[in-house]
Design a protein around this motif. Sequence first.
Motif, PDB file in Angstrom:
ATOM      1  N   LEU A 102      -0.908   1.195 -21.723  1.00  0.00           N
ATOM      2  CA  LEU A 102      -1.206   1.974 -20.853  1.00  0.00           C
ATOM      3  C   LEU A 102      -2.802   2.065 -21.138  1.00  0.00           C
ATOM      4  O   LEU A 102      -3.370   2.415 -22.201  1.00  0.00           O
ATOM      5  CB  LEU A 102      -0.741   3.303 -20.870  1.00  0.00           C
ATOM      6  CG  LEU A 102       0.714   3.400 -20.679  1.00  0.00           C
ATOM      7  CD1 LEU A 102       1.372   4.747 -20.928  1.00  0.00           C
ATOM      8  CD2 LEU A 102       1.059   2.837 -19.244  1.00  0.00           C
ATOM      9  N   SER A 103      -3.815   1.646 -20.021  1.00  0.00           N
ATOM     10  CA  SER A 103      -5.302   1.987 -20.070  1.00  0.00           C
ATOM     11  C   SER A 103      -5.464   3.360 -20.654  1.00  0.00           C
ATOM     12  O   SER A 103      -5.069   4.303 -20.334  1.00  0.00           O
ATOM     13  CB  SER A 103      -5.922   1.862 -19.006  1.00  0.00           C
ATOM     14  OG  SER A 103      -7.195   1.920 -19.036  1.00  0.00           O
ATOM     15  N   LEU A 104      -6.655   3.281 -21.545  1.00  0.00           N
ATOM     16  CA  LEU A 104      -7.161   4.485 -22.195  1.00  0.00           C
ATOM     17  C   LEU A 104      -8.061   5.271 -21.478  1.00  0.00           C
ATOM     18  O   LEU A 104      -8.148   6.324 -21.229  1.00  0.00           O
ATOM     19  CB  LEU A 104      -7.995   4.132 -23.498  1.00  0.00           C
ATOM     20  CG  LEU A 104      -7.309   3.696 -24.573  1.00  0.00           C
ATOM     21  CD1 LEU A 104      -7.943   3.280 -25.694  1.00  0.00           C
ATOM     22  CD2 LEU A 104      -6.188   4.819 -25.115  1.00  0.00           C
ATOM     23  N   VAL A 105      -8.762   4.485 -19.973  1.00  0.00           N
ATOM     24  CA  VAL A 105      -9.333   5.158 -19.151  1.00  0.00           C
ATOM     25  C   VAL A 105      -8.900   5.235 -17.744  1.00  0.00           C
ATOM     26  O   VAL A 105      -9.367   6.070 -17.139  1.00  0.00           O
ATOM     27  CB  VAL A 105     -10.575   4.264 -19.209  1.00  0.00           C
ATOM     28  CG1 VAL A 105     -11.359   4.481 -20.546  1.00  0.00           C
ATOM     29  CG2 VAL A 105     -10.520   2.966 -18.664  1.00  0.00           C
ATOM     30  N   ALA A 106      -7.540   4.761 -17.241  1.00  0.00           N
ATOM     31  CA  ALA A 106      -6.963   4.989 -16.181  1.00  0.00           C
ATOM     32  C   ALA A 106      -5.814   5.656 -16.166  1.00  0.00           C
ATOM     33  O   ALA A 106      -5.446   6.166 -15.261  1.00  0.00           O
ATOM     34  CB  ALA A 106      -6.812   3.555 -15.736  1.00  0.00           C
ATOM     35  N   ARG A 107      -4.913   5.640 -17.309  1.00  0.00           N
ATOM     36  CA  ARG A 107      -3.758   6.134 -17.293  1.00  0.00           C
ATOM     37  C   ARG A 107      -3.844   7.569 -17.934  1.00  0.00           C
ATOM     38  O   ARG A 107      -4.503   7.841 -18.894  1.00  0.00           O
ATOM     39  CB  ARG A 107      -2.644   5.133 -18.109  1.00  0.00           C
ATOM     40  CG  ARG A 107      -2.475   3.661 -17.621  1.00  0.00           C
ATOM     41  CD  ARG A 107      -1.884   3.952 -16.171  1.00  0.00           C
ATOM     42  NE  ARG A 107      -1.491   2.370 -15.656  1.00  0.00           N
ATOM     43  CZ  ARG A 107      -0.511   2.086 -15.407  1.00  0.00           C
ATOM     44  NH1 ARG A 107       0.727   2.951 -15.693  1.00  0.00           N
ATOM     45  NH2 ARG A 107      -0.323   0.971 -15.042  1.00  0.00           N
ATOM     46  N   ALA A 108      -2.968   8.367 -17.513  1.00  0.00           N
ATOM     47  CA  ALA A 108      -2.988   9.866 -18.125  1.00  0.00           C
ATOM     48  C   ALA A 108      -2.615   9.906 -19.627  1.00  0.00           C
ATOM     49  O   ALA A 108      -3.477  10.662 -19.950  1.00  0.00           O
ATOM     50  CB  ALA A 108      -1.774  10.665 -17.354  1.00  0.00           C
ATOM     51  N   MET A 109      -1.843   9.055 -19.979  1.00  0.00           N
ATOM     52  CA  MET A 109      -1.464   9.492 -21.680  1.00  0.00           C
ATOM     53  C   MET A 109      -2.482   8.579 -22.361  1.00  0.00           C
ATOM     54  O   MET A 109      -3.032   8.836 -23.406  1.00  0.00           O
ATOM     55  CB  MET A 109      -0.221   8.661 -21.928  1.00  0.00           C
ATOM     56  CG  MET A 109       1.007   9.390 -21.217  1.00  0.00           C
ATOM     57  SD  MET A 109       2.415   8.367 -21.378  1.00  0.00           S
ATOM     58  CE  MET A 109       2.789   8.085 -23.409  1.00  0.00           C
ATOM     59  N   GLU A 113      -8.213  -2.157 -14.941  1.00  0.00           N
ATOM     60  CA  GLU A 113      -7.923  -0.682 -15.206  1.00  0.00           C
ATOM     61  C   GLU A 113      -8.883  -0.501 -16.378  1.00  0.00           C
ATOM     62  O   GLU A 113      -9.062   1.124 -16.457  1.00  0.00           O
ATOM     63  CB  GLU A 113      -6.317  -0.307 -15.474  1.00  0.00           C
ATOM     64  CG  GLU A 113      -5.388  -0.474 -14.651  1.00  0.00           C
ATOM     65  CD  GLU A 113      -4.143  -0.155 -14.821  1.00  0.00           C
ATOM     66  OE1 GLU A 113      -3.918   0.650 -15.811  1.00  0.00           O
ATOM     67  OE2 GLU A 113      -3.067  -0.365 -14.117  1.00  0.00           O
ATOM     68  N   ASP A 114      -9.603  -0.954 -17.067  1.00  0.00           N
ATOM     69  CA  ASP A 114     -10.544  -0.626 -18.138  1.00  0.00           C
ATOM     70  C   ASP A 114     -11.755  -0.653 -17.522  1.00  0.00           C
ATOM     71  O   ASP A 114     -12.637  -0.271 -18.410  1.00  0.00           O
ATOM     72  CB  ASP A 114     -10.136  -1.606 -19.121  1.00  0.00           C
ATOM     73  CG  ASP A 114      -8.995  -1.266 -19.914  1.00  0.00           C
ATOM     74  OD1 ASP A 114      -8.502  -0.293 -20.037  1.00  0.00           O
ATOM     75  OD2 ASP A 114      -8.687  -2.361 -20.869  1.00  0.00           O
ATOM     76  N   ARG A 115     -12.089  -0.862 -16.447  1.00  0.00           N
ATOM     77  CA  ARG A 115     -13.471  -0.958 -16.014  1.00  0.00           C
ATOM     78  C   ARG A 115     -14.273   0.069 -16.009  1.00  0.00           C
ATOM     79  O   ARG A 115     -15.373   0.299 -15.991  1.00  0.00           O
ATOM     80  CB  ARG A 115     -13.377  -1.483 -14.430  1.00  0.00           C
ATOM     81  CG  ARG A 115     -14.702  -2.039 -13.565  1.00  0.00           C
ATOM     82  CD  ARG A 115     -14.495  -2.722 -12.422  1.00  0.00           C
ATOM     83  NE  ARG A 115     -13.390  -3.836 -12.564  1.00  0.00           N
ATOM     84  CZ  ARG A 115     -12.706  -4.127 -11.433  1.00  0.00           C
ATOM     85  NH1 ARG A 115     -12.706  -3.402 -10.585  1.00  0.00           N
ATOM     86  NH2 ARG A 115     -12.135  -5.505 -11.723  1.00  0.00           N
ATOM     87  N   LEU A 116     -13.542   1.498 -15.676  1.00  0.00           N
ATOM     88  CA  LEU A 116     -14.395   2.862 -15.914  1.00  0.00           C
ATOM     89  C   LEU A 116     -15.082   2.754 -17.203  1.00  0.00           C
ATOM     90  O   LEU A 116     -16.179   3.409 -17.252  1.00  0.00           O
ATOM     91  CB  LEU A 116     -13.344   3.725 -15.665  1.00  0.00           C
ATOM     92  CG  LEU A 116     -14.004   5.196 -15.878  1.00  0.00           C
ATOM     93  CD1 LEU A 116     -14.907   5.521 -14.502  1.00  0.00           C
ATOM     94  CD2 LEU A 116     -13.017   6.396 -15.690  1.00  0.00           C
TER      95      LEU A 116
END
Length: 262
Positions: free
Chosen positions: A145-152, A179-182
Amino acid sequence: MTDTVQIQKAKERDPSIRSVERAIIVLRALNQAPVSTLDALYRLTAVPKPTLIRLLHTFEELGLVTHAGRPGQYRLLDGVNMLNSGYHHVPHIVQATAPIVRKLTEQIKWPIAVGVLEVDALVVRYSTIPYSPLSLLHSSINMRLSLVARAMGRAYLAFCTPEERQTLLEILRQSPHSEDRLAQDSEAINALMDATRERGYALRDEAVRPVSRTIAVPVMAQDVVVASIGMTWFSSALSTEVVIERYLGELREASRRISGLL
């Protein structure tokens, strides 16, 4: 952030840190396929080929990588498993967490997952999906799970130390995953982390799997974040406001009880 700015910032970083980042990125890329070519690794990592070759030779000397039959092809060896041979806190976290979140799912019916950090993502190590009648998935075990897109992931990233967060964001800025683009937008990610810490919980990016949503809270051990737990629900069934009102307190209490066991 433009490519020119990213390159300039990379040059300004400590070379030793940059080398570690590149090594992690290449190992992660090698893990995505049984056999990898030099060209494929270059496309995945954007690490210059001379640097890739040096890293691959180093991995060979350490017993982590070998040639895969043809020139320019590489594969991982079992030696990579020794990198986590002394890493024992994950089973302990799962052991402490499982009975608590399973009981909570039996009460509220929605599935709950437990995630721990693995290099540059939160990896699901336990899930109550088998005990929930309200799940879209058959299993989420080992899901990254992405560290910047997913809640967890956001719950972990927001509550880790500033030093750890900075290192993780530096790694994520090299990630090829959408998903890590942020992570490349320092202002936006800092604002998101500040807001998450202020309210004490994280929500998944609404653009990711709109059919469902996830709310997550960190799990602490002696003031250090070690995991996060998240509840997922059908977005058509409940609004976020209703979920916060009904279930946030339950998640926080579960996190508090887990922390007490750690």
